[in-house]
Design a protein around this motif. Structure first.
Motif, PDB file in Angstrom:
ATOM      1  N   VAL A   1      14.229  79.814  63.862  1.00 48.29           N
ATOM      2  CA  VAL A   1      15.300  78.895  64.236  1.00 48.29           C
ATOM      3  C   VAL A   1      16.622  79.498  63.781  1.00 48.29           C
ATOM      4  CG1 VAL A   1      16.297  76.609  63.856  1.00 48.29           C
ATOM      5  CG2 VAL A   1      13.820  76.862  64.118  1.00 48.29           C
TER       6      VAL A   1
ATOM      7  N   ASP B   1      21.044  75.742  66.125  1.00 48.90           N
ATOM      8  CA  ASP B   1      20.465  74.653  66.910  1.00 48.90           C
ATOM      9  C   ASP B   1      19.550  75.137  68.020  1.00 48.90           C
ATOM     10  OD1 ASP B   1      22.304  75.805  68.584  1.00 48.90           O
ATOM     11  OD2 ASP B   1      23.309  73.929  69.142  1.00 48.90           O
ATOM     12  N   HIS B   2      19.069  76.397  67.903  1.00 44.25           N
ATOM     13  CA  HIS B   2      18.187  76.927  68.942  1.00 44.25           C
ATOM     14  C   HIS B   2      17.161  77.860  68.314  1.00 44.25           C
ATOM     15  CE1 HIS B   2      21.618  79.721  68.601  1.00 44.25           C
ATOM     16  NE2 HIS B   2      20.733  80.674  68.860  1.00 44.25           N
TER      17      HIS B   2
ATOM     18  N   LYS C   1      16.458  73.857  71.663  1.00 48.83           N
ATOM     19  CA  LYS C   1      15.675  73.210  70.606  1.00 48.83           C
ATOM     20  C   LYS C   1      14.496  72.406  71.146  1.00 48.83           C
ATOM     21  CE  LYS C   1      17.808  70.131  68.192  1.00 48.83           C
ATOM     22  NZ  LYS C   1      18.862  69.470  67.384  1.00 48.83           N
TER      23      LYS C   1
ATOM     24  N   PHE D   1      12.934  71.524  63.177  1.00 47.47           N
ATOM     25  CA  PHE D   1      14.267  70.932  63.180  1.00 47.47           C
ATOM     26  C   PHE D   1      14.222  69.631  62.377  1.00 47.47           C
ATOM     27  CE2 PHE D   1      13.961  73.573  66.957  1.00 47.47           C
ATOM     28  CZ  PHE D   1      15.165  74.264  66.958  1.00 47.47           C
TER      29      PHE D   1
END
Length: 427
Positions: free
Chosen positions: A65, A68-69, A98, A404
């Protein structure tokens, strides 16, 4: 450890996730304890969608990660021919959002290292991520958050000519980021490599430009397969030596490491960060069959590298974390992460999802809560599921959890394709 599980079916997920599909073609089974022992989760707290194929990517090697992706490293289209067979480098870098949907992909082929088909260690950096060769070299490459190559190449240790017989050449690397840089555990050997070659192991911290922040500490004169975990100023290295698992533990502020054997019976130790303040653990692969447990083993360790076991217990083979996965654990590499006060593990087993059903590949998502008890006695939640139609995984599957704050994406890669499964955990 709870000794029996009640199994129940019927986890029907109605959620439709953008880019990841939905429905209930994949069968699942949530596991919970049937005993009254403390630390048991009474209902399934993990849910999954059906898998969605990610572009045409295949042969995933690793993923992480980045902001945010997700960035995935997979098989390039470039290849060299060895012994009459094509061998591909793992140098295609792809950006996923994500939810696991493919955004972009770049095939770097052999431009990162001419002729190199070995693996790479991927680690986060302040402005993106870095990759370091993990076999036969220590070349460092920088990438921005969108997987674009930035700057030139840095060799963390001097390269050694293949004809040299007097210089120690880097053989294997394991690395982990910690604050202002990363720790790299590297084995070195004299060339040429034979079945009698001895490998020394050194551990060194580098900044993200490749400058040494510590001298290279010699921690073993006979080591294979190094791995590292680091957090909050504490560092844990693990390796195989003489057929057994070894650990080198630096507590925060300690002047020297504590080195000890953990007697994993020849199984590869995987150091693991448990908390951001430097609490560590170690996992390893034990033997497992359809009728006896083993599989994924694990313990917390203290600041001296000593396993924390139940009173009166000394045998590490009792510390199984996968006793209730119901099958022969298949994955050779354990995917485990510290996550919201516990450990999130992804794995697979060969077995039946339910009694009387055909034997197939069963995927497992398992959460273990970190407390004061040994890991094998921790609260746990386990979800077992199969791919739609009980489809089998490829011959060399790779599982990676992308975690996440509010969900995770389980990436399932093999020689044929990459699939993404949107998952949620009730923590």
């Amino acid at each position: 450890m709870r000794v029996s599980f009640l199994l129940f079916a019927g986890l029907l997920l109605a959620a439709v996730v953008s880019g990841c599909g939905g429905g209930s073609a994949a069968s699942s089974e949530a596991a919970s304890s049937g005993n009254t022992a403390s630390g048991f989760t009474s209902s399934a707290a993990i849910a999954v969608t059906d898998p969605v194929t990610v572009g045409t990517l295949k042969g995933m090697s690793d993923a992480l990660v980045v902001g945010d992706h997700i960035v995935v490293r997979s098989r390039s289209d470039a290849f060299v021919t060895l012994n009459g067979q094509p061998v591909y480098p793992g140098t295609r870098l792809s950006v996923l959002d994500k939810q696991g949907k493919l955004v972009s992909t770049t095939d770097y082929g052999f431009t990162l290292a001419a002729g190199y088909t070995g693996d790479w260690v991927m680690m986060l950096s302040p402005d993106g991520f870095i990759m370091v060769q993990s076999t036969s070299g220590t070349r460092l490459q920088h990438f921005d958050a969108q997987a674009r190559l930035v700057g030139g190449v840095t060799d963390l240790y001097p390269t050694v000519a293949a004809t040299s017989t007097t210089e120690y050449a880097a053989a294997e690397n394991g690395g982990a980021v910690d604050g202002n840089g990363f720790w790299l555990a590297t084995t070195f050997s004299l060339l040429p490599v034979t079945d009698k070659t001895q490998y020394v192991l050194k551990l060194c911290k580098f900044d993200f430009s490749g400058r040494q922040l510590t001298p290279p500490f010699m921690i073993s004169t006979s080591a294979l397969h190094p791995r590292v975990a680091a957090a909050g100023g504490a560092v844990l290295a693990g390796w195989l030596e003489g057929g057994g698992g070894m650990l080198a533990m630096w507590s925060k502020g300690a002047g020297a490491p504590t080195i000890r054997s953990i007697n994993t019976g020849g199984s590869q130790p995987y150091p693991l960060v448990l908390t951001t303040d430097g609490k560590m653990g170690v996992l390893w692969n034990g033997k497992a069959t359809m009728t006896s447990t083993g599989g994924v083993m694990g313990v917390m360790i203290d600041n001296y590298g000593t396993p924390l076991l139940a009173t009166g217990r000394t045998d590490l083979t009792q510390e199984t974390l996968s006793a209730h996965w119901d099958g022969n654990v298949r994955a050779t590499v354990i995917d485990a992460h510290a996550y919201k006060g516990g450990i999130a593990i992804a794995g697979s087993a060969v077995g039946a999802l339910k009694a009387g059903e055909p034997i197939t590949d069963v995927l497992v998502l398992a959460d273990y809560t970190l407390g004061t008890d040994p890991l094998s006695s921790s609260a746990q939640t386990i979800l077992r599921f199969t791919l739609p139609g009980r489809a089998a995984l490829g011959p060399t599957p790779v599982l990676r959890q992308m975690l996440f704050d509010d969900h995770a994406v389980l990436l399932i890669g093999d020689d044929n394709r990459l699939q993404a499964v949107y998952t949620t955990r009730n923590r």
